[in-house]
Design an enzyme around this catalytic site. Structure first.
Site, short mmCIF file in Angstrom:
data_model
loop_
_atom_site.label_atom_id
_atom_site.label_comp_id
_atom_site.label_asym_id
_atom_site.label_seq_id
_atom_site.Cartn_x
_atom_site.Cartn_y
_atom_site.Cartn_z
N GLY A 210 0.80 -1.22 0.00
CA GLY A 210 0.00 0.00 0.00
C GLY A 210 0.83 1.26 0.00
O GLY A 210 0.30 2.37 -0.07
N LYS B 78 10.04 1.88 -0.07
CA LYS B 78 8.93 1.82 0.90
C LYS B 78 8.62 3.24 1.37
O LYS B 78 9.52 3.95 1.83
CB LYS B 78 9.37 0.94 2.09
CG LYS B 78 8.27 0.66 3.08
CD LYS B 78 8.74 -0.37 4.12
CE LYS B 78 7.72 -0.53 5.23
NZ LYS B 78 8.20 -1.47 6.26
N ASP C 207 -1.81 7.36 3.07
CA ASP C 207 -1.31 8.21 2.01
C ASP C 207 -0.21 7.55 1.19
O ASP C 207 0.34 8.16 0.31
CB ASP C 207 -0.77 9.51 2.63
CG ASP C 207 0.18 9.22 3.77
OD1 ASP C 207 0.59 8.04 3.93
OD2 ASP C 207 0.52 10.15 4.52
N ARG D 241 14.71 -0.86 0.47
CA ARG D 241 14.89 -2.13 1.17
C ARG D 241 15.33 -3.20 0.19
O ARG D 241 14.83 -3.26 -0.94
CB ARG D 241 13.56 -2.49 1.81
CG ARG D 241 13.50 -3.84 2.42
CD ARG D 241 12.39 -3.90 3.43
NE ARG D 241 11.09 -4.18 2.81
CZ ARG D 241 9.97 -4.27 3.53
NH1 ARG D 241 9.98 -4.08 4.83
NH2 ARG D 241 8.83 -4.55 2.94
N ASP E 256 1.22 -11.74 6.62
CA ASP E 256 1.78 -10.94 5.52
C ASP E 256 3.16 -10.41 5.89
O ASP E 256 3.84 -9.81 5.05
CB ASP E 256 0.85 -9.77 5.15
CG ASP E 256 0.48 -8.92 6.35
OD1 ASP E 256 -0.03 -9.47 7.33
OD2 ASP E 256 0.73 -7.71 6.32
N ASN E 257 3.59 -10.63 7.11
CA ASN E 257 4.94 -10.23 7.52
C ASN E 257 5.81 -11.45 7.81
O ASN E 257 6.81 -11.34 8.51
CB ASN E 257 4.88 -9.32 8.74
CG ASN E 257 4.25 -7.96 8.43
OD1 ASN E 257 4.26 -7.53 7.28
ND2 ASN E 257 3.70 -7.31 9.43
N ASP F 240 9.75 -6.31 7.70
CA ASP F 240 8.80 -5.32 8.22
C ASP F 240 9.06 -4.95 9.68
O ASP F 240 8.37 -5.42 10.59
CB ASP F 240 7.36 -5.78 8.01
CG ASP F 240 6.83 -5.27 6.67
OD1 ASP F 240 7.63 -4.67 5.93
OD2 ASP F 240 5.64 -5.44 6.38
P1 AMP Z 1 3.03 -2.59 7.13
O1 AMP Z 1 3.20 -4.07 7.16
O2 AMP Z 1 3.04 -1.99 8.50
O3 AMP Z 1 3.95 -1.90 6.20
O4 AMP Z 1 1.57 -2.29 6.62
C1 AMP Z 1 0.67 -3.27 6.19
C2 AMP Z 1 -0.10 -2.75 5.02
O5 AMP Z 1 -0.85 -1.60 5.43
C3 AMP Z 1 0.75 -2.23 3.88
O6 AMP Z 1 1.18 -3.20 3.01
C4 AMP Z 1 -0.22 -1.29 3.24
O7 AMP Z 1 -1.10 -1.97 2.42
C5 AMP Z 1 -0.95 -0.68 4.38
N1 AMP Z 1 -0.35 0.61 4.75
C6 AMP Z 1 0.50 0.85 5.75
N2 AMP Z 1 0.85 2.15 5.81
C7 AMP Z 1 0.22 2.77 4.80
C8 AMP Z 1 0.18 4.12 4.33
N3 AMP Z 1 0.85 5.09 4.91
N4 AMP Z 1 -0.58 4.37 3.24
C9 AMP Z 1 -1.27 3.39 2.64
N5 AMP Z 1 -1.28 2.11 3.03
C10 AMP Z 1 -0.55 1.79 4.11
MG MG Z 2 3.85 -5.63 6.22
#
Ligand code: AMP
Ligand code: MG
Length: 472
Positions: free
Chosen positions: A87, A108, A120, A172, A244-245, A254
């Site tokens: 995202g 990222k 965002d 990354r 997903d991590n 992550d």
């Molecule tokens: P993370 O594993 O913490 O990076 O976040 C899990 C998922 O949440 C990401 O793959 C994104 O789909 C979504 N996400 C996290 N932060 C954002 C952001 N600032 N804007 C949009 N989507 C986000």
């Molecule tokens: Mg993640």
């Protein structure tokens, strides 16, 4: 001049269902904060005059890149999200590194994508530098992990609960970004064709020796078991072990609300969103088994004889706790100086940990002090320690090279939470010296660096970090 990155992209060749082709969103005025030259050389990236800030902000797409956002799903805190995906990230592509291994290069914080959720697509400087420092420290400590190639500030603000913060992009590097959730998205869609294509791709990339999905599962179980034991041996808490991590490569990925424990206790949790301690230090070994059971579920439909596959994979999943236990015993055996700890040594380690927990002893410093003979100072119940010490010494009598072994298994310095917070605060104010210092000292974490002893000090009460936050 642009940077010569020898891209060799394979993920972009997969069927369109796997990703969305998408360039990073340019930022206002990128400025380079950090560039990992040693890693760049490892990746075959020729050091040359180039606008690194523009490239690693996503403003200039380097030649040969095929930027895309990857699709995946995942169980987040046990609840299934059928569609997640990058995202706020763009995979630029892959390179074949100096050792012949394929490595992903991903930005990222590089802008919104079709998979963005309530955000965002950006990151702020804090989590970017946290991931930079912690992932590089993990690598220096010998733990499989994604790496950090560059950090850039964007010159734009991002808005979080606390207000406006400086935006940043992390570059990354990973053995791949294939997650348990990458398999889950296709199972959830009953898209067996994509599931098979993903299996073939993952097998070729990570477990070419595997003859079947069951073989691949066993290989991933082994890597993740080893990884969790390594985390535990360093007092590391990932904080958000959603499926997903969890990678197929066995790399840590992550770094959100992750943290190293100062005071030892198995129930330790830092993440602000982990209200029930699902991902507490001592729970990681249970959660990983659950996560890989989700992977197994995804692999069953790939077998002709599904009943037999279920039986075989159930057996392998059920054997995982014991496997983690064996890697744990080996790692913690080394930490107390034993070359090849056996089951009969387990009580000796457990007893020390119980003493440490009762004392709230500093995890890193207590283990490091074993080799210097000063661990007694770290615990409160000295009589109990003396009794343990006598048993330990008797066991060590049959070993050689114990002090050296302990120094190689017990880091002298780790990235402590309060130092990371202080480093971020300084960076936001424009002072990168604490970042540079952490990077320099943490590059050789097993080496005593007496001039930097201040970085081994546990936090004072006013410095203690009570909670950590996701990057979002
Ligand atoms: P993370 O594993 O913490 O990076 O976040 C899990 C998922 O949440 C990401 O793959 C994104 O789909 C979504 N996400 C996290 N932060 C954002 C952001 N600032 N804007 C949009 N989507 C986000
Ligand atoms: Mg993640």
């Amino acid at each position: 001049m642009t940077l010569d990155i020898p891209f060799d992209n394979s993920y972009a060749q997969l069927p369109p269902a796997f990703f969305t082709r998408l360039d990073p969103t340019p930022v206002k005025s990128p400025r380079l904060l950090a560039f990992n030259e040693a890693l760049a050389r490892e990746l075959g990236i020729a050091p040359q005059e180039a606008d690194l800030a523009a490239i690693f902000a996503g403003n200039k797409v380097p030649e040969g890149a095929t930027p895309l956002a990857q699709l995946y799903a995942g169980h987040q805190f046990g609840g299934f999200s059928p569609q997640l995906g990058d995202g706020r990230a763009n995979l630029l592509g892959e390179v074949i590194d100096r050792t012949g291994s394929r490595r992903d290069i991903q930005l990222k914080g590089s802008g919104p994508t079709p998979y963005s959720r309530m955000g965002d697509g950006r990151a702020w400087l804090g989590p970017v530098l946290r991931e930079y420092v912690v992932s590089e420290a993990m690598h220096a400590m010998g733990v499989p992990t994604t790496r950090a190639l560059a950090a850039v500030v964007t010159g734009e603000s991002v808005y979080r609960e606390t207000g406006a913060l400086p935006g940043a992009v992390l570059t990354r590097v990973a053995s791949s970004h294939i997650r348990v959730g990458t398999f889950q998205v296709f199972l959830a869609r009953r898209d067996l064709e994509s599931l098979r294509a993903l299996y073939d791709y993952t097998r070729a990339r990570h477990t070419p020796e595997a003859q079947s999905p069951g073989d691949m599962l066993r290989a991933v179980i082994d890597r993740q078991a080893r990884l969790i034991a390594a985390w535990e041996s360093l007092g590391f808490i990932h904080g958000v072990m959603n499926t997903d991590n969890t990678t197929l490569s066995g790399e840590t990925i992550d770094y959100g609300p992750c943290a190293f424990m100062d005071r030892y206790h198995p129930d330790t949790v830092f993440s602000s969103i982990d209200a029930h301690g699902r991902y507490a230090y001592g729970n990681q070994r249970h959660v990983i088994v659950w996560n890989l059971a989700q992977l197994a579920t995804c692999l069953v439909p790939l077998h002709d004889d599904q009943d037999a596959a279920v039986e075989e994979m159930t057996r392998d999943i059920h054997a995982m706790p014991e496997l983690i236990g064996r890697y744990w015993l080996s790692a913690f055996g080394h930490k107390i100086g034993l070359d090849d700890a056996s089951e009969s040594d387990r009580p000796l380690i457990d007893e020390l940990l119980a003493l440490m927990a009762a004392s709230g002893a500093d995890f890193t410093n207590t283990f490091r002090a074993l080799a210097d003979g000063s661990a007694r100072d770290q615990v409160t119940d000295r009589d109990a320690y003396d009794a343990w010490h006598a048993k330990w010494q008797a066991r060590l009598a049959s070993e050689t090279g114990t002090a050296e072994r302990m120094r190689a298994a017990n880091p002298w310095v780790i990235p402590r939470n309060h130092r990371i917070e202080q480093m971020i605060e300084a960076a936001v104010a424009g002072d990168m010296a604490p970042f540079e210092r952490l990077m320099r000292v943490l590059a050789t974490p097993y080496e005593a660096q007496p001039d930097e002893a201040e970085l081994t000090r546990p936090p004072r009460s006013a410095e203690v970090v009570q909670q950590t936050f996701c990057g979002t």
